[in-house]
Design a protein around this motif. Structure first.
Motif, PDB file in Angstrom:
ATOM      1  N   VAL A  41       0.816  -1.203   0.000  1.00  0.00           N
ATOM      2  CA  VAL A  41       0.000   0.000   0.000  1.00  0.00           C
ATOM      3  C   VAL A  41       0.845   1.247   0.000  1.00  0.00           C
ATOM      4  N   ARG A  42       1.994   1.238   0.692  1.00  0.00           N
ATOM      5  CA  ARG A  42       2.717   2.479   0.890  1.00  0.00           C
ATOM      6  C   ARG A  42       3.983   2.586   0.051  1.00  0.00           C
ATOM      7  N   ASP A  43       4.104   1.767  -0.991  1.00  0.00           N
ATOM      8  CA  ASP A  43       5.248   1.900  -1.879  1.00  0.00           C
ATOM      9  C   ASP A  43       4.991   3.042  -2.844  1.00  0.00           C
ATOM     10  N   GLU A 139       4.076  13.022  -4.017  1.00  0.00           N
ATOM     11  CA  GLU A 139       4.249  12.264  -2.785  1.00  0.00           C
ATOM     12  C   GLU A 139       5.020  13.020  -1.717  1.00  0.00           C
ATOM     13  N   ALA A 140       6.292  13.299  -1.976  1.00  0.00           N
ATOM     14  CA  ALA A 140       7.145  13.932  -0.983  1.00  0.00           C
ATOM     15  C   ALA A 140       8.366  14.510  -1.686  1.00  0.00           C
ATOM     16  N   PRO A 141       9.031  15.487  -1.085  1.00  0.00           N
ATOM     17  CA  PRO A 141      10.248  16.026  -1.697  1.00  0.00           C
ATOM     18  C   PRO A 141      11.357  14.976  -1.743  1.00  0.00           C
ATOM     19  N   ASN A 188      14.789   8.991   0.892  1.00  0.00           N
ATOM     20  CA  ASN A 188      13.648   8.918  -0.038  1.00  0.00           C
ATOM     21  C   ASN A 188      12.777   7.693   0.205  1.00  0.00           C
ATOM     22  N   ARG A 189      12.716   7.253   1.450  1.00  0.00           N
ATOM     23  CA  ARG A 189      11.867   6.106   1.770  1.00  0.00           C
ATOM     24  C   ARG A 189      10.394   6.508   1.651  1.00  0.00           C
TER      25      ARG A 189
END
Length: 283
Positions: A41-43, A139-141, A188-189
């Motif tokens: 789910v969180r990949d 998603e995220a920086p 970057n996880r």
């Protein structure tokens, strides 16, 4: 769109004219390539963000085994504001829900609500037109974003800009770009649920302030966060979803597309759907 810019990225033959797309679709595989094995789910490293367009108004390419597009009521008007306070209402989320732009960005830059603040160079609130018709959610920086304080820079950012240009859109011109997380996860996880929970009020407030005509969510993690679903991208593509009353079109993250060139044909179909939604809302 500049073919030279695409050629520099090795993407020249990927974006094709609409009159060639039907032939490509006939040769394409019926289902999306599976995501690399990881957390189911969180990949989120394989996706996230969005783009927009008004000039391209072609009908979506014929697809096999796809549910019909969900219609959006009265698309000629801007959607009603989305409630900015997320589920699990708290004093902090209520405070954020009342912030103006300046206060919101200052709060993001000084936020210490989770451990991500300990390793960041700087927070990345977002960038672009604060009255944008198109909101792109990632998603995220990453490392470069963390250094420069701007979302979607580097190779993935160049590809995103080319994708926008393909439908006659431009970063900052009627477009706002933001991420689910405002700080870079170490290495970057994938974002963790607690981190998303702390950042959720910020994204909710941005959506409420912008009141975009369409949201473009690229990548599994951004899609699942906005749509509150664990469904894979392959089951969600080709349809118009909604976040509140705002239409949401989804696709792959540019970083994923750089590693999986064949899926750019599918992303082009998503761009056509996005462009069609923007054009319809503009009529």
């Amino acid at each position: 769109m500049s073919r030279h810019a695409l050629d520099e990225l090795g993407l020249g033959p990927i974006w094709i004219r609409r009159d060639q797309l039907a032939a490509l679709a006939r040769d394409a595989e019926p289902d999306e390539a599976p995501a690399p094995a990881a957390s189911p789910v969180r990949d989120a490293r394989q996706a996230v963000v969005a783009l927009s367009g008004t000039a391209t108004t072609a009908s979506p390419v014929a697809k096999t085994s796809r549910a019909p597009v969900v219609t959006v009521p009265d698309p000629r008007t801007r959607p009603a504001p989305v409630e900015s306070a997320p589920p699990g209402d708290s004093a902090r989320s209520r405070d954020i829900a009342a912030m103006d732009w300046e206060t919101l960005e200052a709060s993001i830059r000084s936020c210490t609500a989770c451990a991500l603040c300990e390793n960041r160079s700087q927070a990345v609130p977002g960038i672009g037109d604060r009255t944008a018709r198109l909101l792109i959610v990632g998603e995220a920086p990453g490392a470069e974003e963390d250094k420069r304080g701007e979302p979607f820079v580097g190779a993935a950012g160049k590809l995103l800009d080319n994708m926008l240009a393909a439908i006659n859109e431009k970063r900052g011109d009627g477009v706002y770009i933001a991420n689910v997380l405002k700080c870079r996860p170490p290495g970057n996880r994938n974002p963790q649920p607690a981190e998303v929970a702390e950042c959720a009020p910020y994204l909710a407030r941005q959506i409420a302030l912008i009141r975009p005509t369409v949201i473009f969510a690229i990548g599994r993690f951004a899609i699942q966060t906005l749509l509150q679903t664990d469904a894979p991208i392959s089951a969600l593509r080709g349809k118009v979803h909604r976040h509140g009353e705002i239409p949401v079109v989804i696709s792959y993250h540019p970083a994923y597309l750089l590693r999986n060139l064949p899926d750019k044909a599918k992303a082009w179909q998503d761009l056509l759907l996005l462009s069609e939604q923007l054009a319809t809302a503009n009529r």
